[in-house]
Design a protein around this motif. Structure first.
Motif, mmCIF file in Angstrom:
data_model
loop_
_atom_site.group_PDB
_atom_site.id
_atom_site.type_symbol
_atom_site.label_atom_id
_atom_site.label_comp_id
_atom_site.label_asym_id
_atom_site.label_seq_id
_atom_site.Cartn_x
_atom_site.Cartn_y
_atom_site.Cartn_z
ATOM 1 N N CYS A 141 -7.255 -2.392 -9.490
ATOM 2 C CA CYS A 141 -6.692 -3.657 -8.997
ATOM 3 C C CYS A 141 -6.163 -4.524 -10.141
ATOM 4 N N SER A 142 -6.763 -4.384 -11.321
ATOM 5 C CA SER A 142 -6.337 -5.202 -12.461
ATOM 6 C C SER A 142 -4.915 -4.859 -12.906
ATOM 7 N N TYR A 143 -4.442 -3.658 -12.520
ATOM 8 C CA TYR A 143 -3.081 -3.261 -12.876
ATOM 9 C C TYR A 143 -2.063 -3.689 -11.824
ATOM 10 N N ALA A 144 -2.537 -4.172 -10.688
ATOM 11 C CA ALA A 144 -1.646 -4.515 -9.575
ATOM 12 C C ALA A 144 -0.593 -5.568 -9.935
ATOM 13 N N PRO A 145 -0.939 -6.660 -10.642
ATOM 14 C CA PRO A 145 0.083 -7.673 -10.954
ATOM 15 C C PRO A 145 1.258 -7.116 -11.756
ATOM 16 N N ASP A 146 0.978 -6.321 -12.788
ATOM 17 C CA ASP A 146 2.060 -5.761 -13.609
ATOM 18 C C ASP A 146 2.908 -4.780 -12.804
ATOM 19 N N LEU A 147 2.237 -3.957 -11.991
ATOM 20 C CA LEU A 147 2.969 -2.994 -11.171
ATOM 21 C C LEU A 147 3.845 -3.713 -10.152
ATOM 22 N N ALA A 148 3.300 -4.762 -9.535
ATOM 23 C CA ALA A 148 4.060 -5.535 -8.549
ATOM 24 C C ALA A 148 5.271 -6.198 -9.195
ATOM 25 N N SER A 149 5.091 -6.700 -10.413
ATOM 26 C CA SER A 149 6.192 -7.347 -11.126
ATOM 27 C C SER A 149 7.312 -6.351 -11.420
ATOM 28 N N SER A 150 6.938 -5.129 -11.814
ATOM 29 C CA SER A 150 7.943 -4.104 -12.118
ATOM 30 C C SER A 150 8.714 -3.700 -10.868
ATOM 31 N N ILE A 151 7.988 -3.497 -9.757
ATOM 32 C CA ILE A 151 8.644 -3.097 -8.509
ATOM 33 C C ILE A 151 9.562 -4.208 -8.008
ATOM 34 N N ALA A 152 9.086 -5.459 -8.098
ATOM 35 C CA ALA A 152 9.904 -6.593 -7.658
ATOM 36 C C ALA A 152 11.180 -6.690 -8.487
ATOM 37 N N GLY A 153 11.058 -6.432 -9.786
ATOM 38 C CA GLY A 153 12.232 -6.476 -10.655
ATOM 39 C C GLY A 153 13.267 -5.441 -10.266
ATOM 40 N N ILE A 154 12.799 -4.240 -9.911
ATOM 41 C CA ILE A 154 13.709 -3.170 -9.493
ATOM 42 C C ILE A 154 14.431 -3.553 -8.205
ATOM 43 N N ILE A 155 13.680 -4.115 -7.265
ATOM 44 C CA ILE A 155 14.267 -4.487 -5.972
ATOM 45 C C ILE A 155 15.317 -5.579 -6.136
ATOM 46 N N LEU A 156 14.955 -6.635 -6.871
ATOM 47 C CA LEU A 156 15.841 -7.796 -6.981
ATOM 48 C C LEU A 156 17.044 -7.552 -7.888
ATOM 49 N N SER A 157 16.933 -6.594 -8.795
ATOM 50 C CA SER A 157 18.056 -6.322 -9.702
ATOM 51 C C SER A 157 19.041 -5.307 -9.123
ATOM 52 N N SER A 158 18.686 -4.737 -7.975
ATOM 53 C CA SER A 158 19.555 -3.731 -7.358
ATOM 54 C C SER A 158 20.793 -4.383 -6.738
ATOM 55 N N ASN A 159 21.911 -3.667 -6.819
ATOM 56 C CA ASN A 159 23.153 -4.130 -6.194
ATOM 57 C C ASN A 159 23.356 -3.504 -4.819
ATOM 58 N N ASP A 160 22.387 -2.697 -4.417
ATOM 59 C CA ASP A 160 22.464 -2.015 -3.122
ATOM 60 C C ASP A 160 21.889 -2.939 -2.044
ATOM 61 N N VAL A 161 22.757 -3.508 -1.239
ATOM 62 C CA VAL A 161 22.334 -4.461 -0.204
ATOM 63 C C VAL A 161 21.430 -3.791 0.826
ATOM 64 N N LYS A 162 21.766 -2.557 1.198
ATOM 65 C CA LYS A 162 20.955 -1.849 2.191
ATOM 66 C C LYS A 162 19.546 -1.592 1.657
ATOM 67 N N PHE A 163 19.467 -1.241 0.384
ATOM 68 C CA PHE A 163 18.161 -0.992 -0.245
ATOM 69 C C PHE A 163 17.313 -2.260 -0.231
ATOM 70 N N GLN A 164 17.918 -3.382 -0.617
ATOM 71 C CA GLN A 164 17.183 -4.643 -0.630
ATOM 72 C C GLN A 164 16.761 -5.053 0.778
ATOM 73 N N SER A 165 17.640 -4.804 1.746
ATOM 74 C CA SER A 165 17.326 -5.146 3.131
ATOM 75 C C SER A 165 16.149 -4.321 3.639
ATOM 76 N N LYS A 166 16.145 -3.033 3.295
ATOM 77 C CA LYS A 166 15.055 -2.151 3.703
ATOM 78 C C LYS A 166 13.741 -2.587 3.062
ATOM 79 N N CYS A 167 13.791 -2.956 1.794
ATOM 80 C CA CYS A 167 12.582 -3.414 1.091
ATOM 81 C C CYS A 167 12.042 -4.697 1.720
ATOM 82 N N SER A 168 12.940 -5.612 2.065
ATOM 83 C CA SER A 168 12.521 -6.867 2.700
ATOM 84 C C SER A 168 11.840 -6.594 4.031
ATOM 85 N N LEU A 169 12.377 -5.606 4.753
ATOM 86 C CA LEU A 169 11.801 -5.246 6.048
ATOM 87 C C LEU A 169 10.400 -4.664 5.872
#
Length: 243
Positions: A141-169
């Motif tokens: 669990c102590s690694y969860a914040p860093d992992l969450a930050s990395s995944i969030a960065g990948i999602i928000l930096s993507s230019n793929d609208v469909k990908f971001q929409s799917k992640c939001s869902l």
């Protein structure tokens, strides 16, 4: 819990965990817990079977480290390692014969006492999220914040609208308004920790593969050749050979 070896023998274990400065039920001091014993509905001395049962439990799987369990005549005294000062653990063990209480002579069953205590611990762990997590789960669990930050960065930096929409869902986030990075991180972290806690609550013997981080249709097993064809379908040959 009833014994199969000695029909009619019942063991009941009650465990109370509180975060008060003083225990409301029984005496506790620092890293120590008193385990009260009852036999046939009356206070009883501590049996060797009970001490052996307490010392044979894998307390680390409940986030606790046992230092010692000592017979104090009218109760057993358990000492823990690094128990938070605000946390108190109280325990009661009761053995009796359901058909002839007080009239039937019997010896306490170590295996039955151990199972009774473990059932009480598992019940607390199941009903109270985040309580009694194993040391291994706490570390993950102590690694969860860093992992969450990395995944969030990948999602928000993507230019793929469909990908971001799917992640939001999948994250159950509203798509009608702009969502900040911290909100995405927090939601991903919640899901990661939830999966860890869910898997940690399962007894070792029945643990299966951890559930998917996001509840969606699980991917089907693909043959490596099919996966290769899927990735390069309609494209040029990967290898080019010299004339």
């Amino acid at each position: 819990m009833e014994s199969h070896r000695s029909p009619g023998l019942i063991v009941e274990a009650v465990i109370a965990i509180s975060e008060h400065s003083e225990s409301l039920c029984f005496r506790s001091s620092g890293n120590k817990t008193e385990v009260l014993h009852f036999k046939d509905f009356s206070p009883s001395s501590v049996s060797i079977a009970s001490l052996n049962a307490l010392t044979s439990i894998d307390w680390r799987s409940y986030g606790l480290t046992l230092v010692s369990a000592v017979d104090q005549v009218d109760h057993a005294l358990i000492e823990w390692e690094s128990l938070p000062p605000y946390l108190h653990i109280d325990m009661v063990i009761h053995c009796y014969h359901k058909q002839f209480p007080g009239k039937c002579k019997y010896q306490p069953d170590r295996h039955l006492i151990k199972k009774g205590v473990k059932l009480a611990l598992d019940d607390l762990k199941e009903k109270h999220t985040g309580l009694l997590l194993s040391a291994h789960a706490v570390k993950i669990c102590s690694y969860a914040p860093d992992l969450a930050s990395s995944i969030a960065g990948i999602i928000l930096s993507s230019n793929d609208v469909k990908f971001q929409s799917k992640c939001s869902l999948l994250l159950e986030l509203s798509q009608s308004q702009e969502i900040g990075k911290q909100t995405v991180e927090d939601r991903i972290k919640e899901k990661i920790i939830s999966v860890i806690e869910t898997n940690d609550r399962k007894p070792e013997k029945i643990k299966e593969a951890a559930p998917f981080l996001f509840e969606d249709d699980p991917p089907q097993d693909l043959d490596p050749a099919d996966l290769y064809l899927e990735e390069h379908e309609g494209g040029d040959d990967v290898f080019s050979f010299p004339d």
